[in-house]
Design an enzyme around this catalytic site. Structure first.
Site, PDB file in Angstrom:
ATOM      1  CG  ASN A 112      11.639 -12.777   6.275  1.00 26.88           C
ATOM      2  OD1 ASN A 112      12.087 -11.592   5.863  1.00 26.88           O
ATOM      3  ND2 ASN A 112      12.603 -13.440   6.847  1.00 26.88           N
ATOM      4  CE  LYS A 135      14.094 -15.687   4.798  1.00 27.43           C
ATOM      5  NZ  LYS A 135      14.850 -17.056   4.874  1.00 27.43           N
ATOM      6  CG  HIS A 153      15.541 -14.435  10.232  1.00 28.10           C
ATOM      7  ND1 HIS A 153      16.505 -15.021   9.543  1.00 28.10           N
ATOM      8  CD2 HIS A 153      14.337 -14.866   9.703  1.00 28.10           C
ATOM      9  CE1 HIS A 153      16.035 -15.920   8.833  1.00 28.10           C
ATOM     10  NE2 HIS A 153      14.510 -15.755   8.666  1.00 28.10           N
ATOM     11  CD  GLU A 162      17.868 -15.694   6.135  1.00 29.08           C
ATOM     12  OE1 GLU A 162      17.494 -14.726   6.091  1.00 29.08           O
ATOM     13  OE2 GLU A 162      17.304 -16.743   5.684  1.00 29.08           O
ATOM     14  CD  GLU A 213      11.937 -18.092  10.752  1.00 25.45           C
ATOM     15  OE1 GLU A 213      11.174 -18.025   9.981  1.00 25.45           O
ATOM     16  OE2 GLU A 213      13.167 -18.004  10.410  1.00 25.45           O
ATOM     17  N   GLY A 231      15.350 -22.140   4.089  1.00 27.74           N
ATOM     18  CA  GLY A 231      15.768 -21.879   2.726  1.00 27.74           C
ATOM     19  C   GLY A 231      16.370 -23.397   2.140  1.00 27.74           C
ATOM     20  CB  SER A 255      11.083 -25.386   4.034  1.00 32.39           C
ATOM     21  OG  SER A 255      12.682 -25.101   3.599  1.00 32.39           O
TER      22      SER A 255
HETATM   23  P1  13P Z   1      11.988 -20.104   3.819  1.00 29.65           P
HETATM   24  O1  13P Z   1      10.589 -20.342   4.014  1.00 29.65           O
HETATM   25  O2  13P Z   1      12.477 -19.823   2.619  1.00 29.65           O
HETATM   26  O3  13P Z   1      12.715 -21.398   4.377  1.00 29.65           O
HETATM   27  O4  13P Z   1      12.465 -19.120   4.987  1.00 29.65           O
HETATM   28  C1  13P Z   1      11.905 -19.320   6.363  1.00 29.65           C
HETATM   29  C2  13P Z   1      12.602 -17.893   6.968  1.00 29.65           C
HETATM   30  O5  13P Z   1      13.750 -17.767   7.034  1.00 29.65           O
HETATM   31  C3  13P Z   1      11.409 -17.049   7.299  1.00 29.65           C
HETATM   32  O6  13P Z   1      11.820 -16.056   8.056  1.00 29.65           O
END
Ligand code: 13P
Length: 263
Positions: A18, A20, A103, A105, A175, A181, A221
């Site tokens: 992803n 982002k 997601h 976010e 997740e 993150g 992560s």
């Molecule tokens: P990270 O791997 O940066 O923690 O992000 C995970 C994520 O949100 C994947 O969709």
């Protein structure tokens, strides 16, 4: 236990990046060119979920390779006065195969609700896309010991009216919001516990056979150091990778860490 391990072997393992809001089109091409040779022998499905503006170039760059391209969202209406939005049919026509939906976010920053995740999921399925539906608890919800309630509610609402046949095209990503993150990974046991719970919920909703076939990813992560342990768990069928998917060697190392469960 043996049955669990056997069914894991029958499920599709999917490692999806992803990206982002990272990488301009030229940067996306460069990263994909780096990733391509490193994952050419992958034993799993490899997906890159890139920003909308990178989709066309990513599809071109990965033509005739084993890398599939995904988007990071789509709207639920087929077309109309929705300035700034992208429909599932637009993605499909471009050659997009997967789409991340719900997601955390998007839930946190853009007002995404279980109702809109559900609408997007239905629209994506209708257009022939494969939704990666994200669920996960926040830290305080885990601390209040309601992780299971949160996950069960999200699954029920996000998958409302999704038919048993459509479930063949759905991927669930677990997740935990506190692990995204933050560098704070769920332990492999924590990830397995919730992924197993997700499968139990799917069993209640759709029955054992369908539940046993759904790919459940872990995200939060995940990196080249912890991937093998997480992916070795019976109900962890892949990863949704943020930060580490932006570094070709790290992403490729996670892809290489996929292996069937031991039994
Ligand atoms: P990270 O791997 O940066 O923690 O992000 C995970 C994520 O949100 C994947 O969709």
């Amino acid at each position: 236990m043996l049955l669990d391990a056997l069914t894991k072997g029958m499920r599709k393992t999917i490692i999806a990046g992803n990206w982002k809001m990272n990488k301009t089109p030229s940067e996306a091409t460069a990263l994909l060119e780096e990733i391509k040779p490193l994952v050419a022998d992958a034993k799993c499905e490899v997906v890159a979920c890139v920003p909308y503006v990178d989709l066309g170039i990513a599809i071109e760059a990965t033509r005739d390779t084993n890398i599939k391209i995904g988007a990071q969202n789509c709207h639920w209406e087929e077309s109309g006065a929705y300035t700034g939005e992208i429909s599932a049919a637009m993605l499909k026509e471009l050659g997009v195969e997967y789409v991340i939906l719900g997601h955390s976010e998007r839930r946190q920053y853009f007002g995404e609700t279980d109702e809109t995740v559900n609408k997007r999921t239905k629209a994506a399925l209708a257009a022939g896309l494969k939704p990666i539906v994200c669920v996960g608890e926040q830290l305080w919800e885990r601390e209040c010991n309601i992780t299971n309630e949160v996950i069960a509610r999200q699954l029920k609402l996000d998958l409302w009216d999704v038919t048993p046949e459509e479930m063949a095209n759905i991927v669930i990503a677990y997740e935990p919001v506190w692990a995204i993150g933050t560098g704070k990974t769920a332990t492999a046991d924590q990830a397995e516990e919730v992924c197993n719970f997700i499968r139990m919920c799917l069993k209640t909703l759709y029955g054992l056979e369908i539940a046993s076939g759904v790919t459940i990813q872990y995200g939060g992560s995940m990196n080249d150091q912890n991937a093998a342990e997480l992916l070795g768990k019976t109900n962890v069928d892949g990863g949704l990778i943020g930060g580490a998917s932006l570094v070709a060697e790290k992403f490729a190392a996670i892809v290489a860490a996929t292996k069937p469960a031991e039994y």
